[in-house]
Design a protein around this motif. Sequence first.
Motif, PDB file in Angstrom:
ATOM      1  N   LEU A 144      41.823  40.916  45.599  1.00  0.00           N
ATOM      2  CA  LEU A 144      41.408  40.310  44.285  1.00  0.00           C
ATOM      3  C   LEU A 144      40.530  41.414  43.678  1.00  0.00           C
ATOM      4  O   LEU A 144      39.895  42.426  44.307  1.00  0.00           O
ATOM      5  CB  LEU A 144      40.245  39.203  44.708  1.00  0.00           C
ATOM      6  N   ASN A 145      40.494  41.474  42.339  1.00  0.00           N
ATOM      7  CA  ASN A 145      39.642  42.429  41.628  1.00  0.00           C
ATOM      8  C   ASN A 145      38.808  41.679  40.429  1.00  0.00           C
ATOM      9  O   ASN A 145      39.326  40.598  40.058  1.00  0.00           O
ATOM     10  CB  ASN A 145      40.721  43.295  40.604  1.00  0.00           C
ATOM     11  N   ASN A 146      37.664  42.012  40.386  1.00  0.00           N
ATOM     12  CA  ASN A 146      36.699  41.407  39.367  1.00  0.00           C
ATOM     13  C   ASN A 146      36.581  40.077  39.742  1.00  0.00           C
ATOM     14  O   ASN A 146      36.952  39.344  38.307  1.00  0.00           O
ATOM     15  CB  ASN A 146      37.160  42.041  38.001  1.00  0.00           C
ATOM     16  N   SER A 147      36.338  39.585  40.633  1.00  0.00           N
ATOM     17  CA  SER A 147      36.226  38.137  40.910  1.00  0.00           C
ATOM     18  C   SER A 147      34.903  37.740  41.295  1.00  0.00           C
ATOM     19  O   SER A 147      34.024  38.373  41.768  1.00  0.00           O
ATOM     20  CB  SER A 147      37.274  37.821  41.893  1.00  0.00           C
ATOM     21  N   ASP A 195      43.339  38.972  39.388  1.00  0.00           N
ATOM     22  CA  ASP A 195      42.174  39.731  38.696  1.00  0.00           C
ATOM     23  C   ASP A 195      41.576  38.646  37.733  1.00  0.00           C
ATOM     24  O   ASP A 195      42.065  37.740  37.152  1.00  0.00           O
ATOM     25  CB  ASP A 195      42.767  40.786  37.633  1.00  0.00           C
ATOM     26  N   GLN A 196      40.180  38.818  37.841  1.00  0.00           N
ATOM     27  CA  GLN A 196      39.230  37.773  37.142  1.00  0.00           C
ATOM     28  C   GLN A 196      39.840  36.534  37.850  1.00  0.00           C
ATOM     29  O   GLN A 196      40.028  35.477  37.045  1.00  0.00           O
ATOM     30  CB  GLN A 196      39.416  37.853  35.759  1.00  0.00           C
ATOM     31  N   TYR A 217      45.953  38.461  45.220  1.00  0.00           N
ATOM     32  CA  TYR A 217      46.485  39.320  44.191  1.00  0.00           C
ATOM     33  C   TYR A 217      46.241  38.662  42.745  1.00  0.00           C
ATOM     34  O   TYR A 217      47.139  38.559  41.849  1.00  0.00           O
ATOM     35  CB  TYR A 217      48.303  39.195  44.266  1.00  0.00           C
ATOM     36  N   CYS A 253      39.742  44.158  48.338  1.00  0.00           N
ATOM     37  CA  CYS A 253      39.291  43.597  47.250  1.00  0.00           C
ATOM     38  C   CYS A 253      38.371  44.762  46.477  1.00  0.00           C
ATOM     39  O   CYS A 253      37.968  45.530  47.170  1.00  0.00           O
ATOM     40  CB  CYS A 253      38.391  42.251  47.589  1.00  0.00           C
ATOM     41  N   PRO A 279      50.021  37.636  40.691  1.00  0.00           N
ATOM     42  CA  PRO A 279      49.120  37.821  39.566  1.00  0.00           C
ATOM     43  C   PRO A 279      49.220  36.661  38.505  1.00  0.00           C
ATOM     44  O   PRO A 279      50.596  36.223  38.321  1.00  0.00           O
ATOM     45  CB  PRO A 279      49.338  39.078  38.901  1.00  0.00           C
TER      46      PRO A 279
END
Length: 403
Positions: free
Chosen positions: A155-158, A114-115, A112, A178, A80
Amino acid sequence: MGRTLNITLFFACLLLAFIIEVQAQSTSFDVTKYGAKADGSDISEALLSAWKEACNSTTPSTVVVPQGTFSLIQATLTGPCKAPIELRVQGTIKAPEDPSLIKEGEWVNVQYLDQFTLSGGGTFDGQGAKSWGQNDCAKTKVCSKLPNNFSFGFLNNSIVRDVTSLNSKLFHVNVLECNNITFSHFTITAPETSLNTDGIHIGRSNGVNVTDSTIGTGDDCVSIGDGAKQVSVTGVTCGPGHGISVGSLGRFENEQPVVGIFVRNCTLISTQNGVRVKTWPASKTGSATDMHFDDIILQNVSNPIVIDQEYCPWNQCTLDSPSRVKISKVSFNNVKGSSATPLAVKLVCSKSLPCEGVQIGDIDLVYTGTQGNMTSDCANVEPTFMGKQNPPICVKNGTAQSS
């Protein structure tokens, strides 16, 4: 209604303003300042150095690959990170032609985070032409592993937007584990002869959106694997390629259910298939439900509408045992255009687990070839119908019907 729309527009403008402000405050890390040169030398070390420094920034950061043509052997960009991070590629990045130089994993691996944002209008050239001849999937059940252009994992919120993936050695994009990831104005380009170069493969991910993109390749434009949930494919132009597919499913143990697939307002041009769901016979157990294909335009497409639970490429399986993947709640609505073959609709389900809840509405296809009238092929399914069906579909279950 007007008040609701005004509130929605207000929050949309507020979000846009926030994004603009974040971008304006973003700290830039140009790879050329870390030793990258557009002279054919490998920029792997420079890119990783810029990435590590940007990832440690406590404010939003941007790693920039400027105009020019750069060579990259391999990159693994891992989080992260301490704040939102963007990779902005404005030039062209080329992979080595020899796949053996990519020692393990994929060519560009992003994980790994976020955004995360990938943008810039640039091109990732996988230089896959010399590798496609090494693809032995037609000869063996276990294919030789060539590197994908991209692997996006955890991946999150990407968002991936305004970039091009060119001539990947294998899949252009593999999406795994994801949540809430969007591909927008994303271009994928490879010739029809590039074996197993799926455009975007989605597995074990929730909330994947592919929108307003152009995909032309040698396999499925979008392929949806096990564990995919709430996937939206909207405004995609596909061709060449094998169409937009759920599956194939059921080949491996412990596959996770597929739930909530929405394919809308897509155009397929001269593809091998249109929209389809496919599972292996003699398969492992699994399920796929709540899948909807709406407002689809087909131009000279072979096999326009398909549910195939006897999917068996290269004769590497047996039809002796039926598929054990349960398919339910599937709809095809407002599918129009031209078929390159007389078999316009194929709904062949498992004899041990017949399809349930299949709905067909407003199908209008024409065939201009010389091999006879359009037909449908149906087995182990009893669809419900709405609107027009041309050709007539499953008039009597289990028989092909002519228009």
